[in-house]
Design an enzyme around this catalytic site. Structure first.
Site, mmCIF file in Angstrom:
data_model
loop_
_atom_site.group_PDB
_atom_site.id
_atom_site.type_symbol
_atom_site.label_atom_id
_atom_site.label_comp_id
_atom_site.label_asym_id
_atom_site.label_seq_id
_atom_site.Cartn_x
_atom_site.Cartn_y
_atom_site.Cartn_z
ATOM 1 N N HIS A 33 -6.981 6.847 -3.251
ATOM 2 C CA HIS A 33 -7.873 5.874 -2.610
ATOM 3 C C HIS A 33 -7.248 5.176 -1.402
ATOM 4 O O HIS A 33 -7.975 4.661 -0.551
ATOM 5 C CB HIS A 33 -8.329 4.824 -3.631
ATOM 6 C CG HIS A 33 -7.322 3.747 -3.874
ATOM 7 N ND1 HIS A 33 -6.196 3.947 -4.653
ATOM 8 C CD2 HIS A 33 -7.254 2.459 -3.437
ATOM 9 C CE1 HIS A 33 -5.483 2.835 -4.695
ATOM 10 N NE2 HIS A 33 -6.097 1.918 -3.960
ATOM 11 N N HIS A 80 0.836 -1.206 0.000
ATOM 12 C CA HIS A 80 0.000 0.000 0.000
ATOM 13 C C HIS A 80 0.872 1.258 0.000
ATOM 14 O O HIS A 80 1.007 1.942 1.019
ATOM 15 C CB HIS A 80 -0.942 -0.010 1.201
ATOM 16 C CG HIS A 80 -2.049 -1.010 1.083
ATOM 17 N ND1 HIS A 80 -2.035 -2.214 1.763
ATOM 18 C CD2 HIS A 80 -3.189 -1.012 0.342
ATOM 19 C CE1 HIS A 80 -3.129 -2.898 1.469
ATOM 20 N NE2 HIS A 80 -3.842 -2.193 0.608
#
Length: 385
Positions: free
Chosen positions: A216, A176
């Site tokens: 996001h 991530h």
């Protein structure tokens, strides 16, 4: 020496441009962004020399600073970002001082011309841009769609916004991180180019889709929602254990939009609409709500009532597109898919190691002794299908 001098000048220029940024909001700040974040209760304090520890969860065995989960110290590195519209000028200088660097810039331009290909190698692109793939890619796409001119976006504010977005992803996260955000943004671009969508989506829809893809997972801590909940992290309490990470990504994105005043030229109601719809898209990436969206999508398909002339239907399609872009790794060419599987497995296993260390229940897919990359990939494919 010539290239080093050029990069030094560019570095100094960017340091000067962004020197006034305070980073995340401090308690004594009085600007509107600070007030907005303070109202949410989601306050992060960043000092001039590095990140201060976040507020911790109240679990008696944990004092986890989520910014240092994957390395002992957060290394502050200078961001030497190459301004897109200086490429031709920079290329000429490179030709005079370093032929290999000139070839790199040329190859970068060739990759940008094929940015709509599903085989796009985001890892190579990230290396060619010196770790700045999210900034380069997002700016290029916004420009390619004519959104910068159409919405009269200020170039300095836009670049500042993109730089801060990339900076707020944690590079120490194996999965991530900003490269994942760039990959999702590129996948979203592929979906937006699909004929049925391309002829129906408005410029506003495309702007929302690209911004949502780029932000996001903003400020993702490298652990999942169940981990935050069982360690009583303040974000879990703030968002009442519901879409904890997704709410945080959205609020962080809104904070940067307001800090950079990217849409200050638009009417206030339009800016608020962008923030609200951006949240709707990002919140749709919550994997715990997967069945909810799939069920609704199947209903539309069965009843054949999905009308792209309807704004709410177009927004729903954007939600589905972002969800697909977020978990599209197993559908990429094997050379790319394999790398993503390795990275997400590393991140999951690291969380599992922390849970073992503190005698917490190990989350699914996070036990390195019970799972393998193969097991993870099969599970991911099942979720994707």
């Amino acid at each position: 020496m010539g290239i080093a001098l050029i990069w030094s000048v560019i570095t100094i220029l960017f340091r000067w441009i962004f020197s006034k940024r305070r980073g995340a909001i401090s308690y004594d700040s009085s600007d509107q962004t600070a007030l907005y974040i303070r109202m949410l209760g989601d306050v992060r304090v960043r000092s001039q020399v590095g990140f201060e520890p976040e507020r911790r969860g109240s679990h008696p065995y944990l004092g986890v600073d989520f910014r240092t989960l994957h390395c002992k110290y957060r290394i502050q590195h200078s961001h030497t970002f190459l301004l897109q519209f200086y490429i031709e000028f920079f290329l000429k200088i490179c030709c005079m001082v370093d032929f290999s660097c000139a070839l790199t810039v040329l190859y970068l331009q060739c990759m940008l011309e094929k940015v709509g290909s599903w085989n796009f190698d985001i890892f190579l692109f990230d290396r060619l841009t010196n770790g700045n793939s999210l900034v380069f890619l997002t700016f290029n796409l916004l420009n390619q769609y004519g959104l910068i001119e159409l919405f009269q976006l200020d170039m300095v504010k836009l670049r500042r916004f993109l730089v801060l977005v990339q900076e707020d992803y944690h590079n120490q996260n194996p999965y991530h991180n900003a490269v994942h955000a760039a990959d999702v943004t590129q996948a979203m671009h592929c979906y937006l180019r699909e004929p049925k969508l391309a002829q129906s989506l408005t410029s506003f829809d495309i702007l929302l889709g690209l911004l949502a893809a780029a932000t996001h997972d903003l400020d993702h801590p490298g652990v999942n929602q169940p981990f935050l909940i069982k360690t009583n992290h303040y974000l879990a309490a703030l968002y009442r254990n519901t879409s904890v990470l997704e709410n945080h990504h959205w609020r962080s994105a809104v904070g940067l939009l307001r800090e950079t005043e990217l849409f200050s030229n638009l009417p206030a109601e339009d800016s608020l609409s962008i923030e609200r719809q951006l949240g709707s898209l990002i919140l749709a990436t919550d994997i715990s709500r997967q069945n909810e969206y799939l069920s609704r999508f199947r209903t539309h398909l069965d009843e054949n009532d999905l009308c792209l002339g309807n704004a709410s239907h177009r927004h729903f399609v954007l939600q589905m597109a972002l969800k697909c872009a977020d978990i599209c790794n197993p559908c990429r060419p094997w050379e790319l898919s394999k790398q993503w599987s390795e990275k997400v497995t590393e991140e999951f296993f690291h969380q599992g190691d922390i849970e073992k260390k503190h005698k917490l229940e190990i989350s699914p897919l996070c036990d390195s002794e019970a799972n393998t990359i193969t097991v993870y990939t099969c599970c991911f494919l099942t979720e994707s299908c």
